[in-house]
Write a protein that holds these residues in place. Sequence first.
Motif: not given
Length: 105
Positions: A35-36, A39, A42, A48, A52, A56, A59
């Motif tokens: 997941i990291t 992100l 992205f 993104i 935002s 990121i 997270y």
Amino acid sequence: VRATRRFSSTMSKAPNPHVMNTTTAGPIGLMAFGITTILLNFLNAELIETPSITLIICYGMFHGGMIQILAGMWEVYRGNIFGGNAFISYAVICLKKKKTLYHTT
């Protein structure tokens, strides 16, 4: 035969049954890694928006860094040194990347 007896006392003991009954940290560590990484990709692909980026970074630092360190310590506790080394190494890289990303925004 004689050499085997001489070195038998230095061989590792049988694993602790309590440790072997604990579950592995592999799924948690791999989820945090995946997941990291998604992100961050992205963010690199500019999918993104810039406001935002703080989300990121937070997270990434928590999930990609702290969870990876915990998963690495868990793997070392279970006796999986390779898995522990991989998770902890990625966590350090991830925390460093997020720190660098935070200071450039």
